[in-house]
Scaffold this active site. Structure first.
Site, PDB file in Angstrom:
ATOM      1  N   ASN A 152       0.792  -1.239   0.000  1.00 46.19           N
ATOM      2  CA  ASN A 152       0.000   0.000   0.000  1.00 46.19           C
ATOM      3  C   ASN A 152       0.821   1.284   0.000  1.00 46.19           C
ATOM      4  OD1 ASN A 152       0.721  -0.528   2.695  1.00 46.19           O
ATOM      5  ND2 ASN A 152      -0.981   0.685   3.457  1.00 46.19           N
ATOM      6  N   GLY A 228       3.254  -5.165   7.383  1.00 47.19           N
ATOM      7  CA  GLY A 228       2.243  -5.950   6.673  1.00 47.19           C
ATOM      8  C   GLY A 228       1.143  -6.359   7.627  1.00 47.19           C
ATOM      9  N   SER A 229       0.525  -7.488   7.337  1.00 48.55           N
ATOM     10  CA  SER A 229      -0.642  -7.907   8.116  1.00 48.55           C
ATOM     11  C   SER A 229      -0.222  -8.515   9.448  1.00 48.55           C
ATOM     12  CB  SER A 229      -1.445  -8.921   7.310  1.00 48.55           C
ATOM     13  OG  SER A 229      -0.642 -10.061   7.077  1.00 48.55           O
ATOM     14  N   VAL A 232       0.802 -12.438   9.171  1.00 44.95           N
ATOM     15  CA  VAL A 232       2.166 -12.697   8.680  1.00 44.95           C
ATOM     16  C   VAL A 232       3.192 -12.160   9.679  1.00 44.95           C
ATOM     17  CG1 VAL A 232       3.819 -12.264   6.829  1.00 44.95           C
ATOM     18  CG2 VAL A 232       1.429 -12.716   6.256  1.00 44.95           C
ATOM     19  N   GLU A 250       5.450  -3.620  11.937  1.00 42.13           N
ATOM     20  CA  GLU A 250       4.355  -2.640  11.872  1.00 42.13           C
ATOM     21  C   GLU A 250       3.206  -3.337  11.168  1.00 42.13           C
ATOM     22  OE1 GLU A 250       3.928  -0.003  13.395  1.00 42.13           O
ATOM     23  OE2 GLU A 250       5.980   0.404  14.050  1.00 42.13           O
ATOM     24  N   CYS A 284      -2.883   1.761   6.868  1.00 42.96           N
ATOM     25  CA  CYS A 284      -2.926   1.129   8.197  1.00 42.96           C
ATOM     26  C   CYS A 284      -3.441   2.105   9.233  1.00 42.96           C
ATOM     27  CB  CYS A 284      -1.528   0.648   8.574  1.00 42.96           C
ATOM     28  SG  CYS A 284      -0.293   1.934   8.400  1.00 42.96           S
ATOM     29  N   GLN A 331      -8.737  -8.235  -2.655  1.00 49.61           N
ATOM     30  CA  GLN A 331      -9.093  -7.216  -1.665  1.00 49.61           C
ATOM     31  C   GLN A 331     -10.529  -6.729  -1.907  1.00 49.61           C
ATOM     32  OE1 GLN A 331      -7.101  -6.061   1.079  1.00 49.61           O
ATOM     33  NE2 GLN A 331      -9.106  -5.235   1.625  1.00 49.61           N
ATOM     34  N   GLU A 383      -9.761  -5.615  10.877  1.00 50.82           N
ATOM     35  CA  GLU A 383      -9.264  -4.676   9.869  1.00 50.82           C
ATOM     36  C   GLU A 383      -9.791  -5.102   8.494  1.00 50.82           C
ATOM     37  OE1 GLU A 383      -5.130  -4.791   8.473  1.00 50.82           O
ATOM     38  OE2 GLU A 383      -5.044  -2.627   8.834  1.00 50.82           O
ATOM     39  N   GLU A 462       9.890   3.119  14.167  1.00 49.60           N
ATOM     40  CA  GLU A 462      10.524   3.485  12.901  1.00 49.60           C
ATOM     41  C   GLU A 462      10.579   5.012  12.798  1.00 49.60           C
ATOM     42  OE1 GLU A 462      10.177   0.805   9.603  1.00 49.60           O
ATOM     43  OE2 GLU A 462       8.129   0.372  10.234  1.00 49.60           O
TER      44      GLU A 462
HETATM   45  P1  NAD Z   1       0.969  -9.038   3.983  1.00 51.35           P
HETATM   46  O1  NAD Z   1       1.215  -9.367   5.414  1.00 51.35           O
HETATM   47  O2  NAD Z   1       0.143  -9.949   3.185  1.00 51.35           O
HETATM   48  O3  NAD Z   1       2.365  -8.923   3.207  1.00 51.35           O
HETATM   49  C1  NAD Z   1       3.386  -8.043   3.650  1.00 51.35           C
HETATM   50  C2  NAD Z   1       4.714  -8.533   3.094  1.00 51.35           C
HETATM   51  O4  NAD Z   1       5.050  -9.768   3.728  1.00 51.35           O
HETATM   52  C3  NAD Z   1       4.690  -8.810   1.586  1.00 51.35           C
HETATM   53  O5  NAD Z   1       5.902  -8.414   1.014  1.00 51.35           O
HETATM   54  C4  NAD Z   1       4.547 -10.320   1.551  1.00 51.35           C
HETATM   55  O6  NAD Z   1       5.051 -10.900   0.373  1.00 51.35           O
HETATM   56  C5  NAD Z   1       5.370 -10.737   2.742  1.00 51.35           C
HETATM   57  N1  NAD Z   1       5.071 -12.066   3.282  1.00 51.35           N
HETATM   58  C6  NAD Z   1       3.924 -12.782   3.160  1.00 51.35           C
HETATM   59  N2  NAD Z   1       4.049 -13.986   3.772  1.00 51.35           N
HETATM   60  C7  NAD Z   1       5.304 -14.026   4.287  1.00 51.35           C
HETATM   61  C8  NAD Z   1       6.025 -14.992   5.041  1.00 51.35           C
HETATM   62  N3  NAD Z   1       5.481 -16.159   5.382  1.00 51.35           N
HETATM   63  N4  NAD Z   1       7.287 -14.701   5.423  1.00 51.35           N
HETATM   64  C9  NAD Z   1       7.836 -13.515   5.107  1.00 51.35           C
HETATM   65  N5  NAD Z   1       7.209 -12.558   4.380  1.00 51.35           N
HETATM   66  C10 NAD Z   1       5.948 -12.805   3.984  1.00 51.35           C
HETATM   67  O7  NAD Z   1       0.392  -7.541   3.971  1.00 51.35           O
HETATM   68  P2  NAD Z   1      -0.127  -6.699   2.704  1.00 51.35           P
HETATM   69  O8  NAD Z   1      -1.440  -7.260   2.274  1.00 51.35           O
HETATM   70  O9  NAD Z   1       0.964  -6.546   1.708  1.00 51.35           O
HETATM   71  O10 NAD Z   1      -0.341  -5.259   3.367  1.00 51.35           O
HETATM   72  C11 NAD Z   1      -1.497  -4.868   4.039  1.00 51.35           C
HETATM   73  C12 NAD Z   1      -1.268  -4.927   5.540  1.00 51.35           C
HETATM   74  O11 NAD Z   1      -0.159  -4.105   5.896  1.00 51.35           O
HETATM   75  C13 NAD Z   1      -2.440  -4.371   6.339  1.00 51.35           C
HETATM   76  O12 NAD Z   1      -2.692  -5.200   7.446  1.00 51.35           O
HETATM   77  C14 NAD Z   1      -1.945  -3.012   6.809  1.00 51.35           C
HETATM   78  O13 NAD Z   1      -2.547  -2.530   7.976  1.00 51.35           O
HETATM   79  C15 NAD Z   1      -0.488  -3.291   6.997  1.00 51.35           C
HETATM   80  N6  NAD Z   1       0.291  -2.058   6.987  1.00 51.35           N
HETATM   81  C16 NAD Z   1       0.792  -1.590   8.170  1.00 51.35           C
HETATM   82  C17 NAD Z   1       1.520  -0.402   8.210  1.00 51.35           C
HETATM   83  C18 NAD Z   1       2.088   0.102   9.503  1.00 51.35           C
HETATM   84  O14 NAD Z   1       3.060   0.848   9.458  1.00 51.35           O
HETATM   85  N7  NAD Z   1       1.548  -0.278  10.648  1.00 51.35           N
HETATM   86  C19 NAD Z   1       1.725   0.321   7.038  1.00 51.35           C
HETATM   87  C20 NAD Z   1       1.185  -0.176   5.846  1.00 51.35           C
HETATM   88  C21 NAD Z   1       0.476  -1.372   5.830  1.00 51.35           C
END
Ligand code: NAD
Length: 481
Positions: A152, A228-229, A232, A250, A284, A331, A383, A462
């Site tokens: 995102n 990410g999520s 994960v 994060e 997020c 999504q 979420e 961060e």
């Molecule tokens: P995601 O968790 O699906 O993926 C994030 C990253 O992790 C991707 O690069 C993905 O390829 C990688 N990944 C997936 N499985 C993995 C594994 N088993 N081992 C290592 N890496 C792996 O998240 P997304 O759908 O790309 O992003 C959306 C999420 O990110 C939402 O939950 C959002 O709230 C969060 N987000 C948080 C912040 C923050 O700073 N708090 C900022 C932006 C997005």
């Protein structure tokens, strides 16, 4: 404009073809293929980690001037090309052009900020409690850092991890998200011209379960910075802790915006609409729970509906568009499912939520507002990550605060009020890493710490000077003559 359509990895200072590729599709126009990007294997990730390991000692010993020059050059090129990169970002991710250019601008500023930080290395020299002994406390790089990012913010989040990693003398292995790898590749291209020695920065594109996991479990990766999520993130942290690697997470949010009776109505509506729907709600820090006191509730809801009815949903590259498409079919289906869930839980769908058919075939959805919702409904606890917000009606400030804090997340928490008393109290008692008063829950500065509490974050903050906590380790030396 380059005619290149297939983009590989950047390992040990060279661009290489990946063993396989994936198409990167424009969510505003499914007939538009942005390019084909690496769908690499765990073995290729291993080669990137080996290159980082080999180059890490020399970069750790580099001068502050060398680090400044590299980071400044990267920032300068990003800023000079922000219109072009911003357009690419909007094309691959779907946020509007001004949002794409704004994010790119921020990425450039982050590199400039950490260029400056490279010239300000810390350290302390203090007398020992023993005679004729000095104590020196310095920060040193941790070694090879794995950087794993979501789709995102495909340039800002990589920037706010890569810039401090290099600034503090680490070598980097970076894996961008599968849905938005183009900005990561552009960043690698810019870094390749910055004067950074080969191997210090490596880009490896691919799936999380292959490349991401290979980085997380590799014994030579000293730390993993992940955004990410939650699901994960939990897995990443468990694997890192098991091998005693540093980890920083994060993750998601379910951010509340409290609107009190004494709020400036126009300002509160603008803050809510911006926080909930801009960037298609795919932030997020998006305000997904609007917690509104009785006295202003009906006027606030009517004004928000009026406002979102006028929002133009459209192709991210169209200058009139205010809300771009959802990033992917997965999504969009998830968002539509939550519209069903909210209705079946008894919430009133006051506006929007339906898929829109526009001139170009894309993942368009009308911004949705639920009213008459209860705090325990799934639409208020999970979420969603789309252009969907819900209103929770409360009787007074204390109930609003309790509802705002009643979540497993704790990223950003906002309040709209003209009362200094309530603003100060909320600032103190909100259980979140970031508090916003009369401002959207989303939208932060780049020179101050970013992060949350509870289920939203794990590890040190961060951005700003606080980034040093993750990217360095402290050494205490005792010296006697
Ligand atoms: P995601 O968790 O699906 O993926 C994030 C990253 O992790 C991707 O690069 C993905 O390829 C990688 N990944 C997936 N499985 C993995 C594994 N088993 N081992 C290592 N890496 C792996 O998240 P997304 O759908 O790309 O992003 C959306 C999420 O990110 C939402 O939950 C959002 O709230 C969060 N987000 C948080 C912040 C923050 O700073 N708090 C900022 C932006 C997005």
């Amino acid at each position: 404009m380059s005619s290149q359509t297939v983009f590989g990895n950047f390992i040990a200072g060279s661009f290489e073809q990946a063993s396989d590729v994936l198409a990167n599709i424009n969510p505003s126009d499914l007939s538009d293929v942005v390019g084909e990007y690496g769908h690499s294997s765990a073995e290729e990730a291993g080669a990137a980690i080996d290159a980082a390991k080999a180059s890490a000692p020399a970069w750790a010993a580099s001068t502050p001037q060398a680090r400044f020059d590299v980071l400044d050059a990267i920032g300068t090129e990003i800023l000079a090309r922000k219109e072009e990169i911003g357009r690419l970002l909007s094309r691959e991710e779907g946020k509007t052009l001004p949002e794409g250019i704004g994010e790119t601008n921020r990425a450039g500023q982050i590199f400039k900020y950490f260029a400056g930080e490279a010239l300000r290395p810390g350290g302390e020299k203090i007398p020992s409690i023993r005679p004729n002994v000095d104590v020196e406390i310095i920060r040193q790089p941790i070694g090879v850092v794995g950087i794993i990012t979501p789709w995102n913010f495909p340039i800002a989040i990589p920037a706010w991890k890569i810039a401090p990693a290099l600034c503090y003398g680490n070598a980097v292995v970076f894996k961008p998200a599968e849905l938005s790898p183009a900005c990561g590749w552009i960043l690698a291209d810019i870094i390749s011209r910055s004067g950074l020695p080969g191997g210090v920065f490596n880009l490896i594109s691919g799936a999380g379960r292959d490349v991401g996991n290979a980085i997380v479990i590799h014994p030579d990766v000293a730390g993993v910075s992940f955004t990410g999520s939650q699901a994960v993130g939990h897995e990443v942290a468990t694997q890192c802790v098991a091998r005693h690697a540093k980890v920083q997470l994060e993750m998601g949010g379910k951010n509340p915006l409290v609107v009190l009776d004494d709020a400036d109505l126009d300002k509160a509506v603008a803050v809510a609409v911006n926080g909930a729907y801009f960037s298609t709600g795919q932030r997020c820090t998006a305000s997904s729970r609007l917690i509104v006191t009785d006295g202003i509730h009906d006027r606030f809801v009517a004004a928000v509906i009026e406002n979102i009815k006028s929002l133009k949903v459209g192709n991210a590259l169209d200058p009139d568009t205010q809300i771009g498409p959802v990033v992917s079919d997965d999504q969009l289906q998830k968002n539509l499912e939550y519209i069903e869930i909210g209705s079946s839980e008894g919430a009133t769908l006051a506006h929007g939520g339906e898929r829109l058919t526009l001139d170009t075939d894309g993942y368009y959805q009308a911004p949705a507002l639920f009213t008459d919702t209860r705090p325990d409904m799934r639409i208020n606890t999970e979420e969603i990550f789309g252009p969907i917000a819900s209103v929770i009606r409360v009787s007074d400030y204390e109930e609003a605060l309790a509802v705002a804090n009643d979540t497993e997340f704790g990223l950003s928490s906002g309040i709209c009020t003209t009362s200094l008393k309530y603003a100060r109290d909320f600032q103190s008692r909100a259980e979140a890493g970031m508090v916003m008063v009369n401002l959207p829950t989303a939208g932060v500065d780049y020179h101050v710490p970013f992060g949350g509490r509870k289920g939203s974050s794990y590890g040190s903050r961060e951005q700003g000077t606080y980034a040093a906590e993750f990217y360095t380790t402290v050494k205490t030396s005792y010296i006697s003559s």
